[in-house]
Design an enzyme around this catalytic site. Sequence first.
Site, mmCIF file in Angstrom:
data_model
loop_
_atom_site.group_PDB
_atom_site.id
_atom_site.type_symbol
_atom_site.label_atom_id
_atom_site.label_comp_id
_atom_site.label_asym_id
_atom_site.label_seq_id
_atom_site.Cartn_x
_atom_site.Cartn_y
_atom_site.Cartn_z
ATOM 1 C CG HIS A 110 -2.078 0.937 1.091
ATOM 2 N ND1 HIS A 110 -1.994 2.285 1.323
ATOM 3 C CD2 HIS A 110 -3.355 0.700 0.704
ATOM 4 C CE1 HIS A 110 -3.174 2.837 1.095
ATOM 5 N NE2 HIS A 110 -4.019 1.894 0.710
ATOM 6 C CG ASP A 143 -8.413 -4.067 -3.595
ATOM 7 O OD1 ASP A 143 -9.616 -3.821 -3.450
ATOM 8 O OD2 ASP A 143 -7.608 -3.262 -4.096
HETATM 9 C C1 ACO Z 1 -7.839 -0.359 -2.421
HETATM 10 C C2 ACO Z 1 -6.518 -0.181 -3.031
HETATM 11 O O1 ACO Z 1 -6.387 0.448 -4.041
HETATM 12 S S1 ACO Z 1 -5.197 -0.813 -2.203
HETATM 13 C C3 ACO Z 1 -3.935 -1.105 -3.456
HETATM 14 C C4 ACO Z 1 -4.323 -2.230 -4.351
HETATM 15 N N1 ACO Z 1 -3.227 -2.538 -5.285
HETATM 16 C C5 ACO Z 1 -2.565 -3.705 -5.224
HETATM 17 O O2 ACO Z 1 -2.824 -4.581 -4.440
HETATM 18 C C6 ACO Z 1 -1.492 -3.873 -6.267
HETATM 19 C C7 ACO Z 1 -0.239 -4.497 -5.693
HETATM 20 N N2 ACO Z 1 0.501 -3.536 -4.904
HETATM 21 C C8 ACO Z 1 1.321 -2.631 -5.464
HETATM 22 O O3 ACO Z 1 1.549 -2.609 -6.675
HETATM 23 C C9 ACO Z 1 1.967 -1.590 -4.558
HETATM 24 O O4 ACO Z 1 2.121 -2.090 -3.259
HETATM 25 C C10 ACO Z 1 1.173 -0.287 -4.520
HETATM 26 C C11 ACO Z 1 1.011 0.275 -5.954
HETATM 27 C C12 ACO Z 1 -0.202 -0.503 -3.928
HETATM 28 C C13 ACO Z 1 1.918 0.719 -3.667
HETATM 29 O O5 ACO Z 1 3.080 1.036 -4.368
HETATM 30 P P1 ACO Z 1 4.275 1.846 -3.753
HETATM 31 O O6 ACO Z 1 3.848 2.779 -2.700
HETATM 32 O O7 ACO Z 1 4.986 2.474 -4.902
HETATM 33 O O8 ACO Z 1 5.114 0.668 -3.147
HETATM 34 P P2 ACO Z 1 6.407 0.730 -2.271
HETATM 35 O O9 ACO Z 1 7.234 1.930 -2.601
HETATM 36 O O10 ACO Z 1 6.021 0.568 -0.853
HETATM 37 O O11 ACO Z 1 7.167 -0.571 -2.718
HETATM 38 C C14 ACO Z 1 8.292 -0.986 -2.006
HETATM 39 C C15 ACO Z 1 8.871 -2.206 -2.648
HETATM 40 O O12 ACO Z 1 7.954 -3.284 -2.508
HETATM 41 C C16 ACO Z 1 7.619 -3.797 -3.757
HETATM 42 N N3 ACO Z 1 6.212 -4.126 -3.748
HETATM 43 C C17 ACO Z 1 5.196 -3.355 -3.277
HETATM 44 N N4 ACO Z 1 4.040 -4.003 -3.427
HETATM 45 C C18 ACO Z 1 4.341 -5.182 -4.006
HETATM 46 C C19 ACO Z 1 3.546 -6.267 -4.419
HETATM 47 N N5 ACO Z 1 2.210 -6.244 -4.261
HETATM 48 N N6 ACO Z 1 4.159 -7.326 -4.989
HETATM 49 C C20 ACO Z 1 5.498 -7.355 -5.152
HETATM 50 N N7 ACO Z 1 6.295 -6.342 -4.761
HETATM 51 C C21 ACO Z 1 5.710 -5.281 -4.218
HETATM 52 C C22 ACO Z 1 7.907 -2.681 -4.737
HETATM 53 O O13 ACO Z 1 8.145 -3.185 -6.038
HETATM 54 C C23 ACO Z 1 9.144 -2.090 -4.127
HETATM 55 O O14 ACO Z 1 10.238 -2.922 -4.408
HETATM 56 P P3 ACO Z 1 11.678 -2.300 -4.763
HETATM 57 O O15 ACO Z 1 12.048 -1.457 -3.585
HETATM 58 O O16 ACO Z 1 12.523 -3.495 -4.974
HETATM 59 O O17 ACO Z 1 11.438 -1.491 -5.998
HETATM 60 O O1 OAA Z 2 -5.491 4.845 -0.505
HETATM 61 C C1 OAA Z 2 -5.072 4.263 -1.511
HETATM 62 O O2 OAA Z 2 -4.020 4.592 -2.123
HETATM 63 C C2 OAA Z 2 -5.774 3.095 -2.059
HETATM 64 C C3 OAA Z 2 -6.814 2.567 -1.145
HETATM 65 O O3 OAA Z 2 -6.539 1.839 -0.231
HETATM 66 C C4 OAA Z 2 -8.187 2.987 -1.363
HETATM 67 O O4 OAA Z 2 -8.450 3.809 -2.250
HETATM 68 O O5 OAA Z 2 -9.079 2.489 -0.644
#
Ligand code: ACO
Ligand code: OAA
Length: 372
Positions: free
Chosen positions: A261, A312
Amino acid sequence: MSAPTIHKGLSGVVVDTTGVSMVNPDTNSLTYRGYPVQDLAAHCGFEEVAYLLWHGELPTPAQLAEQNQAERAQRGLPVELVMTLLSLPETAHPMDTLRTAVSIIGANDPAEDDNSPEANQAKALRLFAVLPSVVALTQRRRHGLLPLPPRDDLGYAENFLYLTLGAVPEPVIVRAFETSLILYAEHSFNASTFTSRVVTSTLSDLYSAVTAAIGALKGPLHGGANEAVMATFEEIGVADKAEAWLTKALADKRKIMGFGHRVYKKGDSRVPTMRQALQEVAELRDGHELLDLYEALAQAMHTAKGLHPNLDYPAGPAYHLMGFDTPVFTPIFVAARITGWTAHITEQLAANSLIRPSSTYSGKPQRAITRC
Ligand SMILES: CC(=O)SCCNC(=O)CCNC(=O)[C@H](O)C(C)(C)COP(=O)(O)OP(=O)(O)OC[C@H]1O[C@@H](n2cnc3c(N)ncnc32)[C@H](O)[C@@H]1OP(=O)(O)O
Ligand SMILES: O=C([O-])CC(=O)C(=O)O
């Protein structure tokens, strides 16, 4: 002059204030208008939470009755809208159908460009009322079924389930579904809400802002993750295979949907409540294998990357066990988040400033034309 610091993805950048909700990653807490979301999920209906997000206070019984009456009266879809939605290709993703529906409703609203708080509140309530009918239409169409007329003797969550599944399910399912709607309703400046505020900041109309927000929510890094989680579970199959699957997926540099997240780094505040709701649904619907897989992948992900599930992750399997098709999971998220989006649109308009950030140029240096 030193180069400005660039915050990729606006990470950590504070762009404005909001009184709608507060996400506190340090305490893993989320409040809507000051109320912890867990308390709202335990004690309130989704209609009351919608009222709270729009008006800043929980409703009195009379205020709730008035809102419910107006909402129930607007649940139906005009025949022309149904015909247009059914003319879309059967392969259209339900999010595309939903986005199209909002656009058509906007184009037909004579008050579309009236950005007064009263007119926009009426539009918010209309979309809130009608979106379950659109989501239900998309699922029923997938099964060769025509839409059902809404029932005004049912609450919002019950009617939503009835319209989609053809019957009101057990109270445990209704409550788990309502919990998910409350948890999905609002989350400060997430990507889709921010999108709605950007569109609103140009003094465009509410329908355009919501249409754009639906587009932002569709992506798998945001709301689309609840569908992607189900695809992951189907790919893995059984709990015993989760660890090996994850090792390979991470080696292949895949993102594991439903984990991580932007704001919460120690776990999503909403997950324990939704995990409990999933458990209750799984007990009723013979979902123990899915629950085992859920736990196995979460454990493996924590060990491998230290990453926690986001909302999710439990919502996807819960919707699956309730009887929703995977492609309608993100549309359900839209139906819940319409409350938060429209509260933010109103807030943006009340103290508007065009949202237009700056960038550092990284292209070719200035040069003379030599070809035309
Ligand atoms: C209701 C919602 O919208 S909640 C979000 C739903 N989205 C998802 O579940 C998609 C999967 N998750 C992701 O892609 C990411 O965690 C995001 C987009 C939600 C957040 O992204 P960011 O804030 O940019 O992530 P963050 O900077 O904390 O990432 C840190 C590291 O963990 C990794 N990472 C973060 N999430 C994941 C994941 N789900 N799977 C694998 N690696 C991950 C990143 O690639 C990064 O690695 P690196 O340092 O080697 O490049
Ligand atoms: O806050 C975010 O980036 C994504 C999320 O969890 C939401 O929209 O519920």
